[in-house]
Design a protein around this motif. Structure first.
Motif, PDB file in Angstrom:
ATOM      1  N   TYR A  98       3.039  16.528  76.787  1.00 30.39           N
ATOM      2  CA  TYR A  98       1.728  17.444  76.291  1.00 30.39           C
ATOM      3  C   TYR A  98       1.813  18.609  76.105  1.00 30.39           C
ATOM      4  N   GLY A  99       3.204  19.231  75.731  1.00 28.20           N
ATOM      5  CA  GLY A  99       2.935  20.752  75.640  1.00 28.20           C
ATOM      6  C   GLY A  99       3.550  21.674  76.781  1.00 28.20           C
ATOM      7  N   LEU A 100       3.215  20.838  77.656  1.00 32.40           N
ATOM      8  CA  LEU A 100       3.265  21.965  79.265  1.00 32.40           C
ATOM      9  C   LEU A 100       4.575  21.733  79.406  1.00 32.40           C
ATOM     10  N   LEU A 101       4.917  21.946  80.158  1.00 25.34           N
ATOM     11  CA  LEU A 101       6.568  22.143  80.492  1.00 25.34           C
ATOM     12  C   LEU A 101       7.115  22.450  82.147  1.00 25.34           C
ATOM     13  N   GLY A 102       7.271  21.720  82.641  1.00 27.07           N
ATOM     14  CA  GLY A 102       7.356  21.820  83.959  1.00 27.07           C
ATOM     15  C   GLY A 102       8.000  20.806  85.474  1.00 27.07           C
ATOM     16  N   THR A 148      -1.429  31.305  83.393  1.00 22.84           N
ATOM     17  CA  THR A 148      -0.734  30.199  83.578  1.00 22.84           C
ATOM     18  C   THR A 148      -1.079  29.043  83.034  1.00 22.84           C
ATOM     19  N   GLY A 149      -1.545  29.058  81.612  1.00 18.09           N
ATOM     20  CA  GLY A 149      -1.880  28.049  80.738  1.00 18.09           C
ATOM     21  C   GLY A 149      -2.561  26.822  80.992  1.00 18.09           C
ATOM     22  N   LYS A 150      -3.827  27.663  81.836  1.00 17.44           N
ATOM     23  CA  LYS A 150      -4.997  27.198  81.729  1.00 17.44           C
ATOM     24  C   LYS A 150      -5.783  26.433  79.481  1.00 17.44           C
ATOM     25  N   GLU A 151      -5.669  27.491  79.194  1.00 15.83           N
ATOM     26  CA  GLU A 151      -5.858  26.961  77.642  1.00 15.83           C
ATOM     27  C   GLU A 151      -4.871  25.520  77.030  1.00 15.83           C
ATOM     28  N   LEU A 152      -3.423  26.732  77.484  1.00 16.71           N
ATOM     29  CA  LEU A 152      -2.505  24.816  77.377  1.00 16.71           C
ATOM     30  C   LEU A 152      -2.981  23.898  77.562  1.00 16.71           C
ATOM     31  N   VAL A 153      -3.844  23.533  78.912  1.00 13.75           N
ATOM     32  CA  VAL A 153      -4.068  22.482  80.182  1.00 13.75           C
ATOM     33  C   VAL A 153      -5.454  21.786  78.984  1.00 13.75           C
ATOM     34  N   TYR A 198      13.382  27.687  77.883  1.00 14.03           N
ATOM     35  CA  TYR A 198      12.831  27.514  76.534  1.00 14.03           C
ATOM     36  C   TYR A 198      12.389  28.024  75.998  1.00 14.03           C
ATOM     37  N   PHE A 199      12.202  29.347  76.125  1.00 10.50           N
ATOM     38  CA  PHE A 199      11.521  30.363  75.435  1.00 10.50           C
ATOM     39  C   PHE A 199      12.857  31.134  75.605  1.00 10.50           C
ATOM     40  N   SER A 200      14.419  30.727  75.696  1.00  7.31           N
ATOM     41  CA  SER A 200      14.826  31.620  75.174  1.00  7.31           C
ATOM     42  C   SER A 200      15.105  31.227  73.880  1.00  7.31           C
ATOM     43  N   THR A 260      -7.669  45.303  79.806  1.00  7.01           N
ATOM     44  CA  THR A 260      -8.949  44.655  80.837  1.00  7.01           C
ATOM     45  C   THR A 260      -7.936  43.549  81.693  1.00  7.01           C
ATOM     46  N   LYS A 261      -7.194  42.583  81.184  1.00  7.74           N
ATOM     47  CA  LYS A 261      -6.348  41.988  81.583  1.00  7.74           C
ATOM     48  C   LYS A 261      -5.344  42.729  82.354  1.00  7.74           C
ATOM     49  N   ALA A 262      -4.372  43.903  82.229  1.00  4.77           N
ATOM     50  CA  ALA A 262      -3.883  44.370  83.448  1.00  4.77           C
ATOM     51  C   ALA A 262      -4.808  45.056  84.733  1.00  4.77           C
ATOM     52  N   GLU A 280       4.391  29.691  92.068  1.00  4.22           N
ATOM     53  CA  GLU A 280       4.710  28.713  93.658  1.00  4.22           C
ATOM     54  C   GLU A 280       5.642  27.015  92.552  1.00  4.22           C
ATOM     55  N   ARG A 281       5.956  27.562  91.213  1.00  9.31           N
ATOM     56  CA  ARG A 281       7.050  26.489  91.018  1.00  9.31           C
ATOM     57  C   ARG A 281       8.164  26.085  90.373  1.00  9.31           C
ATOM     58  N   GLY A 282       8.401  26.835  92.208  1.00  7.24           N
ATOM     59  CA  GLY A 282       9.873  26.103  91.715  1.00  7.24           C
ATOM     60  C   GLY A 282      10.405  27.172  90.922  1.00  7.24           C
ATOM     61  N   LEU A 295      14.200  26.623  83.778  1.00  9.29           N
ATOM     62  CA  LEU A 295      13.082  26.082  83.002  1.00  9.29           C
ATOM     63  C   LEU A 295      12.138  26.643  81.430  1.00  9.29           C
ATOM     64  N   LEU A 296      11.580  27.518  82.253  1.00 10.53           N
ATOM     65  CA  LEU A 296      11.449  27.873  81.285  1.00 10.53           C
ATOM     66  C   LEU A 296      11.164  29.161  80.502  1.00 10.53           C
ATOM     67  N   ALA A 297      12.228  29.731  80.939  1.00  9.18           N
ATOM     68  CA  ALA A 297      12.999  30.762  80.467  1.00  9.18           C
ATOM     69  C   ALA A 297      13.687  30.387  79.602  1.00  9.18           C
ATOM     70  N   ASN A 343       2.514  35.817  85.322  1.00  9.86           N
ATOM     71  CA  ASN A 343       2.478  34.348  85.272  1.00  9.86           C
ATOM     72  C   ASN A 343       3.064  33.483  84.416  1.00  9.86           C
ATOM     73  N   VAL A 344       3.327  32.630  83.321  1.00 11.67           N
ATOM     74  CA  VAL A 344       4.325  32.005  81.776  1.00 11.67           C
ATOM     75  C   VAL A 344       4.312  32.879  80.999  1.00 11.67           C
ATOM     76  N   ARG A 345       2.949  33.379  80.732  1.00 13.83           N
ATOM     77  CA  ARG A 345       2.653  34.595  79.726  1.00 13.83           C
ATOM     78  C   ARG A 345       3.985  35.913  79.884  1.00 13.83           C
ATOM     79  N   LEU A 369       6.488  36.158  81.803  1.00  9.53           N
ATOM     80  CA  LEU A 369       7.908  35.263  81.622  1.00  9.53           C
ATOM     81  C   LEU A 369       8.301  35.297  79.658  1.00  9.53           C
ATOM     82  N   GLU A 370       7.303  34.075  79.415  1.00  8.63           N
ATOM     83  CA  GLU A 370       7.325  34.392  77.629  1.00  8.63           C
ATOM     84  C   GLU A 370       7.718  35.716  77.166  1.00  8.63           C
ATOM     85  N   ASN A 371       6.753  36.844  77.668  1.00  2.85           N
ATOM     86  CA  ASN A 371       6.619  37.979  76.829  1.00  2.85           C
ATOM     87  C   ASN A 371       8.537  38.893  77.309  1.00  2.85           C
TER      88      ASN A 371
END
Ligand code: ATP
Ligand code: MG
Length: 448
Positions: free
Chosen positions: A144-148, A178-183, A330-332, A425-427, A319-321, A326-328, A362-364, A366-368
């Motif tokens: 479903y568009g989630l990678l891992g 971590t991908g809550k919205e994607l899930v 993909y984003f690359s 706020t997030k930082a 914690e995702r080994g 894989l994600l790097a 997390n994933v965000r 890495l994406e940045n």
């Protein structure tokens, strides 16, 4: 359609034509498909464009060593076994061959039975190895568009698969990015409500005074300025799913109203006298520990129980080994394509830095990091030094040894800000300080 088991393909490398012929004849008679090369160069050229299951190579050839072939196969061809033949059964030769990765070793002279037995053992090992590395029935690298491909993500896929067909309320927990919205989207689009709307609401981002009318809608004249009656998110999500993001930020007064929707599936528009039924599924998310908020008294226990029918806890990236690699990759690909540049190539040190960094964002984050790297990339191999300094420090222990505590803190804050796209706020949340402290530190370190 009739299928026939593919014949195993074997490449024989030997500079002695008679040995090549004998081995080829014996193996062909056993049903193997055989190929021959007279030396390492020819063999490597052949392996460049053809796939084989087994390479049988002589150890000593004119001016060349079979060990180069063993090494090449071991390092580059995970789907190929390799076996060594030598003219004399020297201990040194055997030891070296085994150390380089040739598990089977055959000393001349050998009988055709010995040859075939050794080949069958090698092929058997290959099958075992392939079976072990093959994904288990339900294991996959994306869904479903989630990678891992990690075990942790398999659990998430399983939970989505099991709960999507139901109408149960789902609470998604996990650190920031971590991908809550994607899930949540995956959950909606793989549910029977997929053709209905998916309505995300950032409960933390809407001012308290507005949240009620935004969520529930209002009747004409409900308050000054309410010239028309207007539907809220709950009505808009009818027939679909509503995603209540950052549910931990909602005030106690609003919590009572949400509880009512969850209990009775009824929504009362601001200014209306009668509630109306709504047909929707509720998916909520938070990066807060709701249990501790319940203990503190800032989150209603009854609402927590209503939300917590099914919880999907998304693991942090650290914690995702190998998922981080894989994600790097993909984003690359994604960002390089957008920029019209070739995909990034990472040096070993860069890969190690990606793997060993803690990824608080997390994933965000890495994406940045990858987006920034792709933007600045000039086509050279990406090294660890091309990443933000904090990552390099955490990857290569001791690299920050000559920095002062303040320098480290400034670097950490600066990296954190860039990893969350400047969202203070997030930082502040990830750093475990309040916004005011963050602002003071940013001022002190001239990070504004
Ligand atoms: N498993 C994944 N595969 C591919 N992309 C992902 C994955 N997880 C997250 N992302 C991407 O990372 C970014 C952050 O994801 P998302 O917004 O879903 O996280 P979040 O947990 O909701 O974050 P926050 O708590 O900050 O709201 C998005 O761009 C998303 O597409
Ligand atoms: Mg989110």
């Amino acid at each position: 359609m009739a299928t026939r088991a593919a014949r195993e393909r074997i490449l024989i490398v030997d500079d002695a034509a008679d040995t090549r012929e004998v081995v080829q004849r014996n193996l062909s008679a056993e049903g193997f498909e055989t190929f021959a090369a007279s030396g390492p160069q020819e063999a490597l050229a052949f392996l460049d464009h053809s796939q084989v299951d087994l390479v049988i190579t002589d150890l000593k050839m004119h001016g060349a060593s079979g060990l180069d072939i063993v090494r090449h196969v071991r390092e580059n061809l995970p789907g190929t076994e390799v076996m060594m033949i030598t003219g004399y059964a020297t201990i040194e030769g055997a030891v070296e061959a085994v150390k380089t990765g040739a598990e089977e070793y055959l000393a001349k002279p050998f009988t055709s039975d010995e040859l075939i037995a050794a080949v069958r053992r090698s092929i058997g090992k290959l099958h075992l190895r392939k079976a072990a590395s093959m994904p288990a029935e339900q294991s996959r690298a994306s869904m479903y568009g989630l990678l891992g491909a990690s075990d942790a993500m398999q659990e998430v896929y399983k939970a989505i698969g099991k709960t999507a067909p139901t109408n149960a309320t789902v609470l998604i927990t996990g650190e920031s990015g971590t991908g809550k919205e994607l899930v949540a989207r995956a959950m909606h689009y793989s549910s029977p409500r997929a053709s209905g709307p998916f309505v995300p609401v950032n409960c933390g981002g809407i001012p308290e005074g507005l949240l009620e009318s935004e969520l529930f809608g209002h009747e004409k004249g409900a308050f000054t300025g309410a010239i028309e009656s207007r539907a809220g998110f709950f009505q808009t999500a009818g027939g679909g799913s509503i995603f209540l993001d950052e549910i931990g930020e909602v005030s106690l007064a609003m919590q009572v109203k949400l509880l009512r929707v969850l209990q009775d599936r009824e929504v009362c528009m601001v200014g209306a006298t009668k509630p109306r039924r709504v047909d929707l599924r509720v998916i909520a998310a938070t990066n807060k520990d709701l249990v501790s908020l319940v203990k503190k008294g800032t989150f209603r226990e009854d609402l927590y129980f209503r939300l917590n029918v099914i919880t999907i806890a998304i693991p942090p990236l650290r914690e995702r080994g190998d998922d981080v690699l894989l994600l790097a990759a993909y984003f690359s690909r994604k960002f390089s394509e957008e920029l019209g540049k070739p995909a990034l190539k990472f040096s070993d040190a860069a890969l190690a830095a990606l793997k060993h960094y803690d990824w608080p964002g997390n994933v965000r984050e890495l994406e940045n990091v990858i987006q920034r790297t792709a933007l600045w990339s000039e086509g050279k191999e990406v090294d660890a030094s091309d990443f933000p300094s904090l990552m390099r420090f955490s990857a290569g222990k001791g690299q920050g040894a000559h920095k002062t505590l303040s320098e480290m803190e400034a670097a950490h804050i600066s990296n954190m800000l860039s990893s969350v796209g400047g969202n203070k706020t997030k930082a502040a949340e990830i750093l475990g300080i309040d916004r005011k402290t963050l602002r003071e530190k940013m001022k002190r370190y001239c990070l504004e």
